[in-house]
Design a protein around this motif. Structure first.
Motif, PDB file in Angstrom:
ATOM      1  N   ILE A 237       0.842  -1.210   0.000  1.00 15.02           N
ATOM      2  CA  ILE A 237       0.000   0.000   0.000  1.00 15.02           C
ATOM      3  C   ILE A 237       0.870   1.250   0.000  1.00 15.02           C
ATOM      4  O   ILE A 237       0.588   2.213  -0.732  1.00 15.02           O
ATOM      5  CB  ILE A 237      -0.966  -0.025   1.202  1.00 15.02           C
ATOM      6  CG1 ILE A 237      -2.023  -1.112   0.974  1.00 15.02           C
ATOM      7  CG2 ILE A 237      -1.627   1.335   1.407  1.00 15.02           C
ATOM      8  CD1 ILE A 237      -2.908  -1.369   2.172  1.00 15.02           C
ATOM      9  N   LEU A 238       1.933   1.240   0.801  1.00 15.04           N
ATOM     10  CA  LEU A 238       2.836   2.403   0.826  1.00 15.04           C
ATOM     11  C   LEU A 238       3.496   2.630  -0.536  1.00 15.04           C
ATOM     12  O   LEU A 238       3.734   3.770  -0.934  1.00 15.04           O
ATOM     13  CB  LEU A 238       3.899   2.234   1.911  1.00 15.04           C
ATOM     14  CG  LEU A 238       3.438   2.435   3.348  1.00 15.04           C
ATOM     15  CD1 LEU A 238       4.547   2.044   4.325  1.00 15.04           C
ATOM     16  CD2 LEU A 238       3.011   3.878   3.574  1.00 15.04           C
ATOM     17  N   CYS A 239       3.782   1.544  -1.245  1.00 12.93           N
ATOM     18  CA  CYS A 239       4.385   1.681  -2.583  1.00 12.93           C
ATOM     19  C   CYS A 239       3.369   2.171  -3.617  1.00 12.93           C
ATOM     20  O   CYS A 239       3.752   2.750  -4.635  1.00 12.93           O
ATOM     21  CB  CYS A 239       4.979   0.347  -3.029  1.00 12.93           C
ATOM     22  SG  CYS A 239       6.456  -0.123  -2.110  1.00 12.93           S
ATOM     23  N   MET A 240       2.086   1.952  -3.376  1.00 14.59           N
ATOM     24  CA  MET A 240       1.056   2.381  -4.336  1.00 14.59           C
ATOM     25  C   MET A 240       0.580   3.823  -4.094  1.00 14.59           C
ATOM     26  O   MET A 240      -0.109   4.387  -4.944  1.00 14.59           O
ATOM     27  CB  MET A 240      -0.129   1.412  -4.269  1.00 14.59           C
ATOM     28  CG  MET A 240       0.236   0.023  -4.761  1.00 14.59           C
ATOM     29  SD  MET A 240      -1.104  -1.146  -4.581  1.00 14.59           S
ATOM     30  CE  MET A 240      -2.288  -0.523  -5.731  1.00 14.59           C
ATOM     31  N   ILE A 241       0.927   4.412  -2.976  1.00 13.55           N
ATOM     32  CA  ILE A 241       0.471   5.772  -2.658  1.00 13.55           C
ATOM     33  C   ILE A 241       0.894   6.801  -3.713  1.00 13.55           C
ATOM     34  O   ILE A 241       0.102   7.695  -4.050  1.00 13.55           O
ATOM     35  CB  ILE A 241       0.920   6.176  -1.234  1.00 13.55           C
ATOM     36  CG1 ILE A 241       0.071   5.409  -0.226  1.00 13.55           C
ATOM     37  CG2 ILE A 241       0.820   7.665  -1.001  1.00 13.55           C
ATOM     38  CD1 ILE A 241       0.427   5.669   1.213  1.00 13.55           C
ATOM     39  N   PRO A 242       2.108   6.712  -4.300  1.00 14.08           N
ATOM     40  CA  PRO A 242       2.447   7.708  -5.331  1.00 14.08           C
ATOM     41  C   PRO A 242       1.483   7.712  -6.525  1.00 14.08           C
ATOM     42  O   PRO A 242       1.238   8.761  -7.132  1.00 14.08           O
ATOM     43  CB  PRO A 242       3.850   7.309  -5.761  1.00 14.08           C
ATOM     44  CG  PRO A 242       4.433   6.624  -4.597  1.00 14.08           C
ATOM     45  CD  PRO A 242       3.282   5.913  -3.955  1.00 14.08           C
TER      46      PRO A 242
ATOM     47  N   SER B 186       4.069  11.321  -0.868  1.00 11.13           N
ATOM     48  CA  SER B 186       3.884   9.997  -1.460  1.00 11.13           C
ATOM     49  C   SER B 186       5.222   9.352  -1.804  1.00 11.13           C
ATOM     50  O   SER B 186       5.368   8.126  -1.688  1.00 11.13           O
ATOM     51  CB  SER B 186       2.991  10.086  -2.691  1.00 11.13           C
ATOM     52  OG  SER B 186       3.654  10.757  -3.728  1.00 11.13           O
ATOM     53  N   PHE B 187       6.226  10.150  -2.195  1.00 17.26           N
ATOM     54  CA  PHE B 187       7.546   9.569  -2.472  1.00 17.26           C
ATOM     55  C   PHE B 187       8.221   9.112  -1.174  1.00 17.26           C
ATOM     56  O   PHE B 187       8.948   8.115  -1.175  1.00 17.26           O
ATOM     57  CB  PHE B 187       8.431  10.557  -3.238  1.00 17.26           C
ATOM     58  CG  PHE B 187       8.059  10.655  -4.686  1.00 17.26           C
ATOM     59  CD1 PHE B 187       7.960   9.517  -5.480  1.00 17.26           C
ATOM     60  CD2 PHE B 187       7.801  11.878  -5.265  1.00 17.26           C
ATOM     61  CE1 PHE B 187       7.615   9.598  -6.804  1.00 17.26           C
ATOM     62  CE2 PHE B 187       7.450  11.970  -6.600  1.00 17.26           C
ATOM     63  CZ  PHE B 187       7.348  10.823  -7.371  1.00 17.26           C
TER      64      PHE B 187
ATOM     65  N   GLY C 156       9.416   5.254  -0.436  1.00 13.91           N
ATOM     66  CA  GLY C 156      10.703   4.847   0.138  1.00 13.91           C
ATOM     67  C   GLY C 156      10.514   3.952   1.362  1.00 13.91           C
ATOM     68  O   GLY C 156      11.188   2.921   1.507  1.00 13.91           O
ATOM     69  N   ILE C 157       9.591   4.347   2.226  1.00 17.14           N
ATOM     70  CA  ILE C 157       9.320   3.530   3.416  1.00 17.14           C
ATOM     71  C   ILE C 157       8.789   2.160   3.007  1.00 17.14           C
ATOM     72  O   ILE C 157       9.191   1.124   3.550  1.00 17.14           O
ATOM     73  CB  ILE C 157       8.342   4.256   4.365  1.00 17.14           C
ATOM     74  CG1 ILE C 157       9.011   5.500   4.954  1.00 17.14           C
ATOM     75  CG2 ILE C 157       7.864   3.329   5.476  1.00 17.14           C
ATOM     76  CD1 ILE C 157       8.062   6.398   5.721  1.00 17.14           C
ATOM     77  N   GLY C 158       7.895   2.137   2.027  1.00 20.78           N
ATOM     78  CA  GLY C 158       7.339   0.864   1.557  1.00 20.78           C
ATOM     79  C   GLY C 158       8.402  -0.048   0.973  1.00 20.78           C
ATOM     80  O   GLY C 158       8.417  -1.253   1.237  1.00 20.78           O
ATOM     81  N   LEU C 159       9.327   0.525   0.176  1.00 25.18           N
ATOM     82  CA  LEU C 159      10.403  -0.288  -0.415  1.00 25.18           C
ATOM     83  C   LEU C 159      11.356  -0.815   0.665  1.00 25.18           C
ATOM     84  O   LEU C 159      11.805  -1.969   0.605  1.00 25.18           O
ATOM     85  CB  LEU C 159      11.164   0.518  -1.458  1.00 25.18           C
ATOM     86  CG  LEU C 159      10.392   0.823  -2.748  1.00 25.18           C
ATOM     87  CD1 LEU C 159      11.194   1.753  -3.649  1.00 25.18           C
ATOM     88  CD2 LEU C 159      10.043  -0.466  -3.478  1.00 25.18           C
ATOM     89  N   LEU C 160      11.658   0.029   1.653  1.00 27.79           N
ATOM     90  CA  LEU C 160      12.507  -0.423   2.757  1.00 27.79           C
ATOM     91  C   LEU C 160      11.824  -1.534   3.558  1.00 27.79           C
ATOM     92  O   LEU C 160      12.467  -2.531   3.934  1.00 27.79           O
ATOM     93  CB  LEU C 160      12.861   0.747   3.681  1.00 27.79           C
ATOM     94  CG  LEU C 160      13.884   1.749   3.142  1.00 27.79           C
ATOM     95  CD1 LEU C 160      14.010   2.933   4.086  1.00 27.79           C
ATOM     96  CD2 LEU C 160      15.227   1.073   2.955  1.00 27.79           C
ATOM     97  N   MET C 161      10.532  -1.369   3.795  1.00 29.74           N
ATOM     98  CA  MET C 161       9.786  -2.412   4.506  1.00 29.74           C
ATOM     99  C   MET C 161       9.796  -3.721   3.722  1.00 29.74           C
ATOM    100  O   MET C 161      10.013  -4.801   4.283  1.00 29.74           O
ATOM    101  CB  MET C 161       8.330  -1.982   4.747  1.00 29.74           C
ATOM    102  CG  MET C 161       8.119  -1.126   5.954  1.00 29.74           C
ATOM    103  SD  MET C 161       6.370  -0.714   6.186  1.00 29.74           S
ATOM    104  CE  MET C 161       5.682  -2.271   6.668  1.00 29.74           C
ATOM    105  N   TRP C 162       9.566  -3.618   2.430  1.00 32.24           N
ATOM    106  CA  TRP C 162       9.527  -4.812   1.576  1.00 32.24           C
ATOM    107  C   TRP C 162      10.868  -5.546   1.623  1.00 32.24           C
ATOM    108  O   TRP C 162      10.924  -6.770   1.793  1.00 32.24           O
ATOM    109  CB  TRP C 162       9.166  -4.413   0.147  1.00 32.24           C
ATOM    110  CG  TRP C 162       9.003  -5.591  -0.761  1.00 32.24           C
ATOM    111  CD1 TRP C 162       9.948  -6.174  -1.540  1.00 32.24           C
ATOM    112  CD2 TRP C 162       7.813  -6.348  -0.954  1.00 32.24           C
ATOM    113  NE1 TRP C 162       9.432  -7.233  -2.208  1.00 32.24           N
ATOM    114  CE2 TRP C 162       8.112  -7.369  -1.865  1.00 32.24           C
ATOM    115  CE3 TRP C 162       6.528  -6.257  -0.444  1.00 32.24           C
ATOM    116  CZ2 TRP C 162       7.176  -8.297  -2.285  1.00 32.24           C
ATOM    117  CZ3 TRP C 162       5.604  -7.187  -0.868  1.00 32.24           C
ATOM    118  CH2 TRP C 162       5.925  -8.193  -1.772  1.00 32.24           C
TER     119      TRP C 162
END
Length: 184
Positions: free
Chosen positions: A116-121, A143-144, A148-154
């Motif tokens: 979801i964090l990666c889709m926010i942008p 959103s960027f 970044g947070i989503g990619l780090l989490m992933w």
């Protein structure tokens, strides 16, 4: 010490063994006496060559317990394996399955959050044309950060999942060894 005293003392030290094994050992030492006396030795010379009854008994007990451990009847091994399987199964069911399912649910929810964090942008980009330009730029910037947070989490979740998976495989293998009787 006489032959009878020697054999009686040896018998007293062998009291932990089954009677049939005691008789076999005593019979062997009577044979030693017969051979020694047949060669012209006295009882005391034969006793001196045999050693102390206490040491002989210790060796016999050690040999007995070592031999008792080795041959395991297939039926007792199956019973032990079945017993271990049931015991480990209940332990795993009671203490590990519930927490493991909860753990998987938490990890899954973190994966969903990362997606979801990666889709926010994408959402912010669509709203960029709807809202005022200043708010759109701010939304795009936030959103960027979320991307970044989503990619780090992933990335972190992937590494963490690999470690947990390897631990789980080792745990299953250790359970298998316990059931087979290889782990002590």
């Amino acid at each position: 010490m006489t032959k009878m005293e020697f054999l009686n003392e040896l018998r007293s030290y062998l009291h932990k063994l089954p009677v049939s094994d005691q008789e076999d050992i005593l019979s062997d030492y009577e044979t030693h006496f017969e051979h020694g006396l047949g060669k012209g030795k006295t009882e005391s010379e034969v006793i001196q060559s045999l050693g102390k009854p206490k040491l002989i008994a210790k060796e016999c007990l050690a040999d007995y317990y070592i031999e008792e451990e080795r041959p395991e009847r297939p039926s007792s091994r199956r019973f032990r394996s079945t017993y271990m399987l049931i015991g480990l199964g209940l332990f795993n069911l009671i203490f590990l399955v519930g927490p493991f399912i909860a753990f998987i649910a938490v990890v899954f929810s973190f994966y969903v959050t990362a997606i979801i964090l990666c889709m926010i942008p994408l959402v912010a980009l669509a709203s960029f044309f709807i809202v005022e330009p200043i708010e759109g730029v701010f939304s795009l910037f936030v959103s960027f950060i979320c991307l970044g947070i989503g990619l780090l989490m992933w990335t972190g979740l992937n590494r963490f999942s690999k470690v947990v998976y390897q631990w789980f495989i080792r745990y299953i293998k250790s359970n298998y060894k316990i059931i087979k009787g290889e782990a002590r």
